[in-house]
Each structure stands twice: as structure tokens, then as C-alpha cells.
Design an enzyme around this catalytic site. Structure first.
Site, mmCIF file in Angstrom:
data_model
loop_
_atom_site.group_PDB
_atom_site.id
_atom_site.type_symbol
_atom_site.label_atom_id
_atom_site.label_comp_id
_atom_site.label_asym_id
_atom_site.label_seq_id
_atom_site.Cartn_x
_atom_site.Cartn_y
_atom_site.Cartn_z
ATOM 1 N N TYR A 126 -5.345 -3.693 -14.512
ATOM 2 C CA TYR A 126 -4.543 -3.219 -15.554
ATOM 3 C C TYR A 126 -5.214 -4.492 -17.020
ATOM 4 O O TYR A 126 -5.010 -3.913 -17.652
ATOM 5 C CB TYR A 126 -3.285 -3.432 -15.342
ATOM 6 C CG TYR A 126 -2.581 -2.570 -14.103
ATOM 7 C CD1 TYR A 126 -3.027 -1.319 -14.098
ATOM 8 C CD2 TYR A 126 -1.090 -2.195 -14.445
ATOM 9 C CE1 TYR A 126 -2.884 -0.703 -12.804
ATOM 10 C CE2 TYR A 126 -0.803 -1.719 -13.007
ATOM 11 C CZ TYR A 126 -1.274 -0.484 -12.726
ATOM 12 O OH TYR A 126 -1.019 0.626 -11.931
ATOM 13 N N LYS B 174 -6.271 -3.450 -0.277
ATOM 14 C CA LYS B 174 -6.945 -2.970 1.019
ATOM 15 C C LYS B 174 -8.225 -3.076 1.292
ATOM 16 O O LYS B 174 -9.561 -3.050 0.733
ATOM 17 C CB LYS B 174 -7.661 -1.538 -0.069
ATOM 18 C CG LYS B 174 -7.614 -0.171 -0.255
ATOM 19 C CD LYS B 174 -7.596 1.525 0.873
ATOM 20 C CE LYS B 174 -7.955 1.612 1.193
ATOM 21 N NZ LYS B 174 -7.326 2.844 2.301
ATOM 22 N N ASP C 31 -1.871 2.381 2.421
ATOM 23 C CA ASP C 31 -2.220 3.886 2.471
ATOM 24 C C ASP C 31 -0.916 3.141 3.599
ATOM 25 O O ASP C 31 -0.198 4.365 3.721
ATOM 26 C CB ASP C 31 -2.993 3.990 2.475
ATOM 27 C CG ASP C 31 -4.322 3.581 3.259
ATOM 28 O OD1 ASP C 31 -4.174 2.426 3.535
ATOM 29 O OD2 ASP C 31 -5.222 4.358 3.826
ATOM 30 N N ASP D 152 2.619 -1.732 -8.354
ATOM 31 C CA ASP D 152 3.350 -1.014 -9.103
ATOM 32 C C ASP D 152 3.943 0.355 -8.812
ATOM 33 O O ASP D 152 5.624 0.969 -8.652
ATOM 34 C CB ASP D 152 1.851 -0.539 -10.429
ATOM 35 C CG ASP D 152 3.129 0.561 -11.773
ATOM 36 O OD1 ASP D 152 4.454 0.272 -11.429
ATOM 37 O OD2 ASP D 152 2.348 0.945 -12.180
ATOM 38 N N ASP E 160 8.164 1.468 -6.828
ATOM 39 C CA ASP E 160 8.314 2.889 -7.707
ATOM 40 C C ASP E 160 9.065 3.183 -6.254
ATOM 41 O O ASP E 160 10.261 4.224 -6.356
ATOM 42 C CB ASP E 160 7.854 2.956 -8.482
ATOM 43 C CG ASP E 160 7.937 3.215 -9.448
ATOM 44 O OD1 ASP E 160 8.753 1.845 -9.875
ATOM 45 O OD2 ASP E 160 7.476 4.443 -11.097
#
Ligand code: NAD
Length: 356
Positions: free
Chosen positions: A138, A186, A218, A242, A246
Site C-alpha cells: 500500500y 506467502k 490462502d 486488511d 475483515d
């Protein structure tokens, strides 16, 4: 010395829910000095900027910040976009205050267990996502679009010190909770993830009391749905955090109940942080006394725990919230048959009444 708290109610339901959080803090028996400032659309209307210099100065001079939410249709079309509340207030506030550690607890509450989209019996969880908030893809440079529009680049960059400080924060939290930490990355694909894993292992070696493991992002997304109860602390980088926070939040089934903290470094005895509900300014219900204030109240409890080291008061506030819900009190968003509908301020009063 009283705790100096900057209060930024913001827009929409922000002022309504923040009133209740301040009410609960006042009733907690602690010593506070509350100072209010404008933020978001309300600040833009008054001063022409969503983050006025006076607001930023107040935040810097405070021990902690309690924030409502910003934004709404009235300010969605402001040009340039950097003057819109979300872009012009929230992002610079996080950057200016170096709020690099985002904590999002997600806990299934017994009184609301059936609000979860997961089957009863498989949805009990009590975890916290610790998300790195000021690095990664980001913020990484370079970032650009080819002049002919045929390609675009975002860069994921992590420095060792950024991973180290968020990992140390997450281990400290794990020590105060269930002593179990899963670091999510990852590493089978990304170089930044391999650095992440290496640094987390170094910090883990200094914290032998915490059971540590690594999980690919994942798999973590899948495990959260399969068995959310297995997690205590999830430590992860900005973009994965992020998404996963959620996902975890939604397993609880109630947006109006989710608090958050964004922490910086310690400032004297206190850890400097900004505390806010996860939800937005809910313009559709603003000004009607229908907003659920519990996320804001639970954010105030996080402030007591993390900024002021007062876990006892935080526990009391959290227990009072559960007691009010167990008694069947509900704001409109969580109302159901055989419960009692209450307004925003009645819910705040009920939490105060339940504090012992
Ligand atoms: P929202 O969270 O404001 O609302 C989504 C839905 O949930 C709405 O139906 C709303 O009525 C309901 N809701 C939210 N909080 C509630 C509460 N405490 N009690 C009862 N019901 C509640 O999300 P949105 O509608 O996508 O966004 C509205 C505005 O808020 C936008 O301008 C958005 O940019 C802004 N926003 C700000 C923040 C922030 O300040 N951190 C975060 C998210 C959204």
C-alpha cells in the site's frame, strides 16, 4: 496525572457513538482530560480541510485518540480528492502519527452467537489480528501506470525494522492473551514474505513462552472459515491483514460491535494509539438514535488496555457490554424477536449501569 485523550467524533453516527464511549470512560473511575477536535467532513465544512492543523497538533499532544468515523455523501465529490475525508484525514493521520500496528479483535459473543454466518458450534472464536499498517504494497515505491495505459506497477517493500517492531508488538499481545501466535505470509512465492518469516523467527526465539507457527495466507483464509477457534493472535502484513481482519470480523456477524486500535511507539508510560470502531459513519441512520455504540465503547476499553495498561478497567467495560446484551438489550442493527429495542444512549446507559 489524568490521561489526556483527544476526542475526534467525526461525521454521521461518529458523534453519537463517541458520546457513549466517553460516558462509559467517565463512569469507569479513571482520571481523564478529554479535548475535542474536528475531523473529516465536519472539519472540511468549518475550516476547508478534513484534517486541520489544530486537530493534528492536539493528537500529537495527547496520550491517546478516540475517533468516531468520517465521510458521507455530502463530501464524496470534493475536488481535489485529497480534500475528501477518508483520503485527506484518515491516511495522513495514520502516517503523521506513525500508527504502524493495527489491532482488530474478533470475538463471538454468546448472546449473539447465532448472528454469525457460520454454523453454531463452529463459530466460537476469540482472536486478534495484528496487522502491519504503514508498509508493504500500500505504500511501496515505485508505483505507476505506463503512459499508454498498457501496464501498471505497485511495489511491495518491507524493511527489517518494520517487521521486527510489529512482530515484537504481536508477541507482547500474545503473552497477555493465549500465548499462541500464527504469522501469516506467502513465503512460497514472495521475497518480502521470506524476509518476514526470517525476522518473525528471530523475534520468536526471544519469546519461548509463545507457541509460534507460520501459515500461508490462502490457507489462513480457509482455516478462518473451517475452524476460527484455533487462532489466538494472527500476525500479518498490511494487505493480507486488511483482508483477513475483515473476514474474521464478519464471522462475529455484527459490524456495530467491532473495535480497533492503531498503535505507535510508547510515549513515556503510555503506548500512543488511536482507537476507533471498525464501522463507518453510517449516514443512512445518522441523527436517529439508532446507532449501536458498542464498537465505540469496546474501542475505549482497548484504549484502557493498550495505551494506559489498565486491563482491569478494560475487562470491566467488556463484561458490562456482555451483561447488557445478555439481558436482551439490542440496538436496531442487532434487534430480534424476544429482545428489547433500545436507543444509542440507552445502550450506553445500560453499559454504565452494568459496570461494577
Ligand atoms: P458503514 O460502516 O458506515 O455502514 C454500513 C452499514 O452498516 C450501514 O447500513 C449502516 O447503517 C450500518 N452500520 C454501521 N455502523 C453501525 C452501527 N454502529 N450501528 C448500527 N448500524 C451500523 O459503511 P459505508 O456505508 O460503506 O460507509 C459510509 C461512510 O463511512 C462512507 O463515507 C465511508 O467512506 C465512511 N467510512 C469511514 C470509515 C472510518 O472513518 N474509519 C470506515 C468505513 C467507512
Amino acid at each position: 496525572m489524568p490521561h489526556k485523550v483527544a476526542v475526534l467524533p467525526g461525521d454521521g453516527i461518529g458523534p453519537e457513538v463517541i458520546d457513549e464511549a466517553v460516558k462509559v470512560l467517565r463512569a469507569s473511575g479513571g482520571a481523564f482530560e478529554f479535548e475535542y477536535a474536528l475531523l473529516g467532513g465536519a472539519a472540511y465544512d468549518e475550516t476547508g480541510h478534513p484534517l486541520p492543523a489544530a486537530t493534528l497538533d492536539l493528537c500529537k499532544a495527547s496520550d491517546a485518540i478516540l475517533m468516531g468515523a468520517v465521510g458521507g455523501p455530502k463530501w464524496d465529490r470534493i475536488e481535489p480528492v485529497t480534500l475528501r475525508p477518508e483520503i485527506g484525514a484518515l491516511l495522513p493521520l495514520r502516517r503523521e502519527l506513525n500508527l504502524y500496528a493495527n489491532l482488530r479483535p474478533a470475538k463471538t459473543l454468546r448472546a449473539l452467537v447465532h448472528a454469525s454466518p457460520l454454523k453454531e458450534g463452529r463459530n466460537m472464536m476469540d482472536l486478534v489480528v495484528v496487522r502491519e499498517l504503514t508498509g508493504g504494497i500500500y505504500f511501496g515505491q515505485p508505483r505507476h501506470r505506463a503512459a499508454d495505459g498498457s501496464s501498471a506497477v505497485d511495489s511491495c517493500v518491507y524493511h527489517r525494522y518494520e517487521v521486527e517492531r510489529i512482530a515484537e508488538r504481536a508477541f507482547a499481545i500474545a503473552k497477555a492473551r493465549g500465548h499462541k501466535l500464527v504469522s501469516v505470509d506467502k513465503a512460497n512465492v514472495l521475497e518480502t514474505s521470506r524476509l518476514w518469516r526470517e525476522v518473525v523467527d528471530e523475534v520468536a526465539a526471544k519469546n519461548p513462552g509463545v507457541s509460534t507457527s507460520h501459515m500461508l495466507v490462502d490457507n489462513c483464509a480457509m482455516q478462518l472459515i473451517r475452524d476460527p477457534g484455533q487462532f489466538d493472535v494472527i500476525l500479518t502484513e498490511n494487505m493480507f491483514g486488511d483482508i483477513l481482519s475483515d473476514e474474521a470480523s464478519m464471522i462475529t456477524g455484527s459490524l456495530g460491535l467491532l473495535p480497533s486500535a492503531s498503535l505507535s511507539d510508547a510515549k513515556g508510560d503510555a503506548v500512543f494509539g488511536l482507537y476507533e470502531p471498525v464501522h463507518g459513519s453510517a449516514p443512512d441512520i445518522a441523527g436517529q438514535g439508532r446507532a449501536n455504540p458498542l464498537a465505540a465503547i469496546l474501542s475505549a476499553a482497548m484504549m484502557m488496555r493498550y495505551s494506559f495498561g489498565d486491563g482491569e478497567t478494560a475487562d470491566r467495560v467488556e463484561a458490562a457490554v456482555e451483561a447488557a446484551l445478555s439481558e436482551g438489550l439490542r440496538t436496531a442493527d442487532i434487534f430480534e424477536k424476544d429482545t428489547r429495542l433500545v436507543s444509542t444512549s440507552e445502550m450506553g446507559d445500560a453499559v454504565v449501569a452494568k459496570m461494577v
